[in-house]
Design a protein around this motif. Structure first.
Motif, mmCIF file in Angstrom:
data_model
loop_
_atom_site.group_PDB
_atom_site.id
_atom_site.type_symbol
_atom_site.label_atom_id
_atom_site.label_comp_id
_atom_site.label_asym_id
_atom_site.label_seq_id
_atom_site.Cartn_x
_atom_site.Cartn_y
_atom_site.Cartn_z
ATOM 1 N N SER A 56 23.507 -51.445 56.473
ATOM 2 C CA SER A 56 22.643 -50.657 55.753
ATOM 3 C C SER A 56 21.424 -50.369 56.919
ATOM 4 N N GLY A 57 20.412 -49.480 56.318
ATOM 5 C CA GLY A 57 19.247 -49.022 56.921
ATOM 6 C C GLY A 57 17.844 -49.761 56.685
ATOM 7 N N LEU A 58 17.012 -49.485 57.214
ATOM 8 C CA LEU A 58 15.625 -49.975 57.307
ATOM 9 C C LEU A 58 15.342 -50.364 55.813
ATOM 10 N N THR A 59 14.729 -51.109 55.567
ATOM 11 C CA THR A 59 14.026 -51.918 54.315
ATOM 12 C C THR A 59 15.146 -52.372 53.295
ATOM 13 N N CYS A 60 16.525 -52.268 53.546
ATOM 14 C CA CYS A 60 17.530 -52.748 52.708
ATOM 15 C C CYS A 60 18.099 -53.965 52.973
ATOM 16 N N THR A 61 18.393 -54.489 51.963
ATOM 17 C CA THR A 61 19.214 -55.821 51.992
ATOM 18 C C THR A 61 20.690 -55.749 51.879
ATOM 19 N N GLU A 63 22.200 -55.631 49.004
ATOM 20 C CA GLU A 63 22.250 -55.084 47.685
ATOM 21 C C GLU A 63 22.247 -53.655 47.492
ATOM 22 N N ASN A 64 21.525 -52.734 48.383
ATOM 23 C CA ASN A 64 21.109 -51.474 48.126
ATOM 24 C C ASN A 64 22.623 -50.848 47.933
ATOM 25 N N PHE A 65 23.474 -51.021 49.015
ATOM 26 C CA PHE A 65 24.660 -50.204 49.232
ATOM 27 C C PHE A 65 25.470 -50.425 48.054
ATOM 28 N N GLN A 67 24.733 -51.444 45.237
ATOM 29 C CA GLN A 67 24.330 -51.178 43.895
ATOM 30 C C GLN A 67 24.094 -49.430 43.645
ATOM 31 N N LYS A 68 23.985 -48.780 44.819
ATOM 32 C CA LYS A 68 23.567 -47.244 44.554
ATOM 33 C C LYS A 68 24.567 -46.388 45.187
ATOM 34 N N ALA A 69 25.536 -47.019 46.181
ATOM 35 C CA ALA A 69 26.523 -45.860 46.858
ATOM 36 C C ALA A 69 27.659 -45.449 45.889
ATOM 37 N N GLY A 151 27.917 -47.175 58.107
ATOM 38 C CA GLY A 151 26.425 -47.479 57.938
ATOM 39 C C GLY A 151 25.628 -46.128 57.750
ATOM 40 N N HIS A 152 24.242 -46.648 57.332
ATOM 41 C CA HIS A 152 23.368 -45.303 57.065
ATOM 42 C C HIS A 152 22.118 -45.654 58.054
ATOM 43 N N SER A 153 21.651 -44.482 58.651
ATOM 44 C CA SER A 153 20.387 -44.487 59.349
ATOM 45 C C SER A 153 20.501 -45.544 60.546
ATOM 46 N N MET A 154 19.427 -46.478 60.331
ATOM 47 C CA MET A 154 19.632 -47.792 61.048
ATOM 48 C C MET A 154 20.921 -48.332 61.316
ATOM 49 N N GLY A 155 21.747 -48.522 60.014
ATOM 50 C CA GLY A 155 22.796 -48.870 59.801
ATOM 51 C C GLY A 155 24.018 -48.297 60.520
ATOM 52 N N GLN A 234 14.680 -35.786 55.735
ATOM 53 C CA GLN A 234 13.271 -35.576 56.108
ATOM 54 C C GLN A 234 13.145 -36.185 57.496
ATOM 55 N N PHE A 235 14.192 -37.053 58.068
ATOM 56 C CA PHE A 235 13.953 -37.649 59.530
ATOM 57 C C PHE A 235 14.734 -36.908 60.441
ATOM 58 N N LEU A 236 15.397 -35.875 60.137
ATOM 59 C CA LEU A 236 16.300 -35.319 61.059
ATOM 60 C C LEU A 236 15.657 -34.938 62.377
ATOM 61 N N ASP A 265 19.581 -35.036 51.473
ATOM 62 C CA ASP A 265 18.412 -35.618 52.277
ATOM 63 C C ASP A 265 18.904 -36.942 53.005
ATOM 64 N N HIS A 266 17.748 -38.053 52.837
ATOM 65 C CA HIS A 266 18.062 -39.258 53.820
ATOM 66 C C HIS A 266 18.643 -40.334 52.658
ATOM 67 N N SER A 267 18.646 -39.883 51.368
ATOM 68 C CA SER A 267 18.760 -41.013 50.347
ATOM 69 C C SER A 267 20.304 -41.439 49.987
ATOM 70 N N TYR A 268 20.288 -42.393 49.087
ATOM 71 C CA TYR A 268 21.442 -42.878 48.660
ATOM 72 C C TYR A 268 22.245 -41.631 47.924
ATOM 73 N N PHE A 269 21.484 -40.705 47.245
ATOM 74 C CA PHE A 269 22.300 -39.783 46.663
ATOM 75 C C PHE A 269 23.357 -39.321 47.679
HETATM 76 C C1 LIG Z 1 17.654 -47.603 49.327
HETATM 77 C C2 LIG Z 1 17.270 -46.800 50.217
HETATM 78 O O1 LIG Z 1 16.781 -45.641 50.024
HETATM 79 O O2 LIG Z 1 17.321 -46.783 51.608
HETATM 80 C C3 LIG Z 1 16.525 -46.500 52.682
HETATM 81 C C4 LIG Z 1 15.455 -45.673 52.499
HETATM 82 C C5 LIG Z 1 15.067 -45.164 53.754
HETATM 83 C C6 LIG Z 1 15.556 -45.584 55.023
HETATM 84 C C7 LIG Z 1 14.817 -44.966 56.188
HETATM 85 C C8 LIG Z 1 13.682 -44.199 56.204
HETATM 86 C C9 LIG Z 1 15.732 -45.509 57.266
HETATM 87 C C10 LIG Z 1 16.574 -46.371 57.301
HETATM 88 O O3 LIG Z 1 17.344 -46.436 58.238
HETATM 89 O O4 LIG Z 1 17.111 -46.642 56.289
HETATM 90 C C11 LIG Z 1 16.544 -46.286 55.037
HETATM 91 C C12 LIG Z 1 17.130 -46.701 53.906
#
Ligand SMILES: CC(=O)Oc1ccc2c(C)cc(=O)oc2c1
Length: 287
Positions: A56-61, A63-65, A67-69, A151-155, A234-236, A265-269
């Motif tokens: 997973s990405g920044l700020t996640c634990t 759980e996020n994936f 619960q949301k993916a 994985g997503h973003s940082m992940g 938004q981070f592209l 966008d960058h979200s779990y949607f």
């Molecule tokens: C649950 C969620 O929205 O995860 C989320 C939000 C933003 C980001 C950003 C900005 C970077 C990243 O690496 O992961 C990430 C994950």
């Protein structure tokens, strides 16, 4: 298994005929307690199933994936276990660890830190490539010879570097909106200087674009990289820069499937919209 190894069940939920469980354990590589999530599809009751690691990405634990993916339905259909680690050590109380969303807690960047005070705990690469896989293989009905990673973003950065640093280990690798050149974007520069210090040669060992170049020089197997990128992310431009990976792969003839998805966008949607296609991609390599 060590005599003291303990897995504490945190929660269990039945989902699409399988089980989503969360466990707490003591991590030796991170020197702290960690929680991870595992989804075992119904087929796991009959015998070992292949695994997909999700970083997973920044700020996640963990759980996020989960619960949301919305990944469990397809994983149950295909008979693939999903395993989701946390994104950093927890509860280690280092100075500055909780000052920002992009460094410290929730932002381990899947590297092994070499700089103090991070080096003792921030070893997420060892945790996700060695310690946790060994533990999961000891305790769950998974086939240790069949694993893939995403994985997503940082992940997404984490998934790509794990695959590139371990040729032949993962059957397939994919990423959603990955940070492909952390050496040259604000998130990565902050994380790498904090965890690794000033030596940019060290940074290159944790950077997807640089690892593609190294793979080309060393002649190791060129595994296809499957990348999904939202065009309205938004981070592209500032952080993700997929065009850099596209250029390096084109120049060095490294196989890359980069799909740009208009409006996402960058979200779990975004992930929820394409996760089934990624699971089907991994299934082709795992089953
Ligand atoms: C649950 C969620 O929205 O995860 C989320 C939000 C933003 C980001 C950003 C900005 C970077 C990243 O690496 O992961 C990430 C994950």
């Amino acid at each position: 298994m060590t005599a003291t190894e303990q897995l504490e069940l945190v929660s269990a939920n039945k989902v699409h005929g399988g089980w989503l469980k969360r466990y707490r354990h003591r991590s030796g590589s991170l020197d702290c307690d960690m929680v991870f999530a595992i989804y075992l599809p119904p087929q796991a009751e009959q015998g070992p199933v292949p695994m997909l690691w999700w970083l997973s990405g920044l700020t996640c634990t963990d759980e996020n994936f989960m619960q949301k993916a919305g990944a469990q339905k397809k994983a149950a259909e295909l008979g693939i276990a999903l395993i989701c680690p946390d994104t950093s050590p927890r509860g280690v109380n280092l100075d500055g660890e909780d000052d920002s969303y992009d460094f410290g807690s929730g932002a381990g960047f899947y590297v092994n830190a070499t700089r103090e005070p991070w080096a003792r705990h921030y070893r997420m690469y060892d945790y996700v490539t060695e310690e946790l896989p060994a533990l999961v293989k000891r305790h769950f009905p998974v086939d240790g010879e069949r694993e893939s990673i995403s994985g997503h973003s940082m992940g997404g950065h984490g998934a790509l570097i794990c695959a590139l640093k371990n040729p032949g280990r993962y059957r397939s690798v994919s990423a959603f909106a990955p940070i492909v050149n952390p050496m040259a974007c604000p998130w990565g520069e902050k994380a790498f200087s904090g965890y690794l210090g000033d030596d940019r040669a060290q940074w290159a060992q944790w950077d997807t674009c640089e690892l593609v170049k190294q793979a080309s020089k060393s002649g190791t197997e060129r595994q296809e990289l499957f990348v999904e990128q939202g065009e309205s992310d938004q981070f592209l431009e500032e952080q993700l820069k997929p065009e850099r990976l596209e250029a390096v792969c084109a120049e060095l003839d490294h196989p890359l499937v980069l799909r740009r998805q208009p409006g996402y966008d960058h979200s779990y949607f975004f992930m929820a919209s394409f996760i089934d296609e990624h699971l089907a991609y991994h299934a082709k390599h795992l089953l």
